[in-house]
Design a protein around this motif. Structure first.
Motif, mmCIF file in Angstrom:
data_model
loop_
_atom_site.group_PDB
_atom_site.id
_atom_site.type_symbol
_atom_site.label_atom_id
_atom_site.label_comp_id
_atom_site.label_asym_id
_atom_site.label_seq_id
_atom_site.Cartn_x
_atom_site.Cartn_y
_atom_site.Cartn_z
ATOM 1 N N VAL A 263 36.454 48.450 37.950
ATOM 2 C CA VAL A 263 36.179 48.799 39.337
ATOM 3 C C VAL A 263 34.939 48.034 39.778
ATOM 4 N N VAL A 264 35.081 47.282 40.869
ATOM 5 C CA VAL A 264 33.959 46.537 41.446
ATOM 6 C C VAL A 264 33.602 47.222 42.758
ATOM 7 N N VAL A 265 32.361 47.706 42.831
ATOM 8 C CA VAL A 265 31.899 48.480 43.984
ATOM 9 C C VAL A 265 30.891 47.650 44.779
ATOM 10 N N GLN A 266 31.114 47.564 46.087
ATOM 11 C CA GLN A 266 30.185 46.853 46.966
ATOM 12 C C GLN A 266 28.920 47.689 47.167
ATOM 13 N N THR B 250 45.954 45.306 41.905
ATOM 14 C CA THR B 250 44.660 45.695 42.439
ATOM 15 C C THR B 250 44.878 46.764 43.510
ATOM 16 N N VAL B 251 43.891 47.626 43.651
ATOM 17 C CA VAL B 251 43.852 48.601 44.735
ATOM 18 C C VAL B 251 42.486 48.436 45.383
ATOM 19 N N ALA B 252 42.486 47.981 46.641
ATOM 20 C CA ALA B 252 41.246 47.758 47.379
ATOM 21 C C ALA B 252 41.031 48.896 48.368
ATOM 22 N N ASN C 79 34.757 51.059 49.724
ATOM 23 C CA ASN C 79 34.189 49.717 49.566
ATOM 24 C C ASN C 79 34.221 49.254 48.118
ATOM 25 N N SER C 80 35.403 49.320 47.533
ATOM 26 C CA SER C 80 35.546 48.935 46.132
ATOM 27 C C SER C 80 36.936 48.352 45.893
ATOM 28 N N THR C 81 37.069 47.682 44.760
ATOM 29 C CA THR C 81 38.366 47.153 44.340
ATOM 30 C C THR C 81 38.589 47.510 42.881
ATOM 31 N N TRP C 82 39.768 48.045 42.596
ATOM 32 C CA TRP C 82 40.188 48.361 41.234
ATOM 33 C C TRP C 82 41.089 47.235 40.751
ATOM 34 N N TYR C 83 40.749 46.634 39.623
ATOM 35 C CA TYR C 83 41.577 45.633 38.959
ATOM 36 C C TYR C 83 42.165 46.346 37.751
#
Length: 186
Positions: A118-121, A161-163, A129-133
């Motif tokens: 999970v990449v969180v802005q 991905t789930v944005a 405001n995040s994207t799950w890879y």
């Protein structure tokens, strides 16, 4: 003779296969060491899922209860923002959830044991405001108008991905895999 279209299509498909392989490799490299490191700590901590009750009409036409049967999910913060909040966070481990239509008692056991990054802005959360890879199965609830899928309890499996935007609106991109709406099974 190969037409320009069929040649371009073949190149496009080859590029797509390469992207899927590269995406899976990146996620695997990030999360693969988890079992070995978890035994000695390595920064991995439990990330338990709580039981959830959802009223009729929110996700499914009926009231729903979900409860973990197996929950060995662990998480590790890989990088933080200057304020200390997670910037990149990995999730791994077995998760099987029983989803029950509480109006009828019918249930289905859902494997949600995928691995994810999970990449969180800045200023975001795992669901804003995040994207799950992700690689493997995981479940996501969609409220009416809450994403690019109809209302339901969706399980995605494969490479995807789930944005999430600032309002938790979800956009799903499946590179290779499947999807199913648990509401239709109950």
């Amino acid at each position: 003779m190969v037409s320009l279209w069929s040649g371009s299509y073949a190149i496009l498909m080859a590029m797509r296969r390469l992207m899927v392989v590269l995406f899976a490799a990146v996620v695997a490299v990030v999360v693969a060491p988890a079992p070995a490191r978890a035994a000695t700590g390595g920064g991995w901590v439990p990330a338990p899922s709580a039981p959830v009750d959802v009223p009729a009409g929110v996700l499914c036409d009926f009231p729903m209860h979900s409860e973990p049967l197996v929950d060995e999910v662990r998480t590790r913060v890989l990088a933080t923002h200057p304020d200390g909040s997670p910037k990149r966070q990995a999730f791994v481990g077995d998760l099987v959830v029983r989803v029950t239509n509480t109006a009828t008692g019918a249930y289905v056991d859902v494997n949600a044991s995928g691995s994810g990054l999970v990449v969180v802005q800045p200023g975001g959360t795992p669901t804003r405001n995040s994207t799950w890879y992700a690689v493997g199965p995981a479940g996501f609830g969609f409220r009416e108008g809450g994403g690019d899928h109809p209302r339901g309890m969706w399980v995605f499996d494969g490479v995807y991905t789930v944005a999430f935007d600032a309002n938790s609106y979800k956009r799903v991109t499946i590179y290779h895999g499947s999807e199913r709406n648990i509401c239709t099974e109950l």
